[in-house]
Design an enzyme around this catalytic site. Structure first.
Site, PDB file in Angstrom:
ATOM      1  N   SER A   1       9.090  -7.523   3.696  1.00  0.00           N
ATOM      2  CA  SER A   1       8.192  -6.436   4.043  1.00  0.00           C
ATOM      3  C   SER A   1       6.908  -6.938   4.694  1.00  0.00           C
ATOM      4  CB  SER A   1       7.855  -5.606   2.804  1.00  0.00           C
ATOM      5  OG  SER A   1       6.937  -6.298   1.992  1.00  0.00           O
ATOM      6  N   LYS A  22       1.332  -5.965  -0.027  1.00  0.00           N
ATOM      7  CA  LYS A  22       1.105  -5.019   1.063  1.00  0.00           C
ATOM      8  C   LYS A  22      -0.305  -5.214   1.617  1.00  0.00           C
ATOM      9  CE  LYS A  22       4.917  -2.419   0.643  1.00  0.00           C
ATOM     10  NZ  LYS A  22       5.625  -3.469  -0.142  1.00  0.00           N
TER      11      LYS A  22
END
Lengths: 219, 219
Positions: free
Chosen positions: B143, B179
């Site tokens: 990710s 993130k």
DNA sequence: CTTGACAGTGAACAAGTTTTCATAGAACAT
DNA sequence: ATGTTCTATGAAAACTTGTTCACTGTCAAG
């Protein structure tokens, strides 16, 4: 490569040390004062000699502006490889030494630096267990840019016998450089991973400090 | 720390880039030409401002002679976020001191902000910014692939107040994820650095474990 | 002995560079 | 309106720095 005289070497070292400590080059008069010359022209002549011998590049018309030219060994006889740990400028800590900056490009000013300060960088215990004598080097320059090792990165050097293709920390003329090791028969070359740099650097005498096994980047 | 204006930041960045590329500082006229000033005094004023704001040190009377003062990271955002220690997926971690020459070579002339500065500040002067509870996380998944953080890498997480744009270790559904933190006004989003993933993940409640400051890759 | 390379002195010059001075418009708060 | 701050111009002064010129001494090779 023409050989440097004692004084020329001393002046070159002083200039490196000065730029290492202050981040800017000394003026001719700074050098004059350091070596107790009565005339600036004495320094001027030495600087000309250093440039003529190809180890220093002066920038015409600019003050306190020079570049260090990496000293290249020219011969193609059989390479003798020594293995050696980090230099004396490395400070021993609990498990990992930080040996100062490494020159992946041109300049390496770590040699003559006197002031060493502690800094803290986390290293996983797992990698430490793998190589109890590993040490860290801060990368300077861009000669390994094609290997995704950039200026400012920290590489973890672990001792061992490098294979063909390994990235090694090698001592060239007393300066630590980061290059890829190329073996061709009994000859050994160092290769910069940057398309703008010369392909292969022949070496007659080579001291390997270790193999770069990991690279740590600041985000 | 007083905030720099846009032009001051640009000039400081240019000076850093110049010294990184050439190993010597630009003259005032160099800066003037770069920014198309009609007078050297425009540059002069900016340099004075940079020194007054404490990010640049000039050496009086000396040409092309400066020193960079490491910038202190300050953030005055008022986002309400919970902080929490590492979870079970954190790797056992041991913080190790490095010693390196701060003045040696040219510190931190690559990317502007103070990410690198954290490594360069002496321990004595930065105790409050040290990360005694840093920990490491092995990255799984892709990710963050666009941020050059790949599966198998190890990221070093340090506690602290994340700024907009920082990569954080956040708890989502009881699981630690990596993130990028996006702040828009009072709202906070998490963003995956992979084009194949949804752009923004809105969060009403957020638990931050720390900021990803470094990534370690096996060569 | 002579020649040439090397290293240096002493002074002066020319260019590079920083710094100061005087002035002025724009943005902004009082 | 008024003053302040920031930014900028334009010119010049003052200082730093690199460079050149003329001359001297040392030392080894030819």
């Amino acid at each position: 490569m023409e050989e440097l005289t004692k004084k020329q070497r001393a002046i070159l070292d002083y200039m490196k040390a000065h730029v290492a400590e202050h981040t800017y080059w000394p003026s001719i008069r700074d050098i004059q004062a350091k070596f107790r010359f009565a005339s600036t022209n004495a320094v001027f002549g030495h600087l000309q000699a250093l440039e003529r011998k190809g180890v220093l590049q002066r920038i015409p018309g600019a003050a306190r502006a020079y570049k260090i030219v990496p000293e290249v060994l020219g011969d193609t006889s059989e390479t003798v490889i020594r293995y050696e740990g980090p230099g004396d400028d490395a400070i021993a800590f609990e498990s990992v030494k930080f040996a100062g900056s490494i020159a992946a490009g041109f300049p390496d000013y770590t040699e003559s630096s006197g002031v060493l300060d502690a800094m803290q960088v986390p290293i996983s215990a797992s990698s430490r267990r793998r190589a109890p004598e590993a040490f860290a080097l801060r990368v300077r320059g861009d000669s390994m840019i094609d290997a995704e090792i950039n200026d400012g990165d920290t590489v973890i050097i672990e001792p061992g016998t490098p294979k063909h293709g390994d990235i090694v920390a090698a001592l060239i003329d007393g300066e630590t450089t980061l290059k890829r090791l190329i073996k061709q028969g009994s000859k050994v070359y160092l290769k910069a991973e940057n398309q703008n740099y010369p392909d292969l650097i022949p070496t007659t005498s080579l001291t390997i400090q270790g193999i770069a096994k990991s690279v740590m980047k600041r985000i």
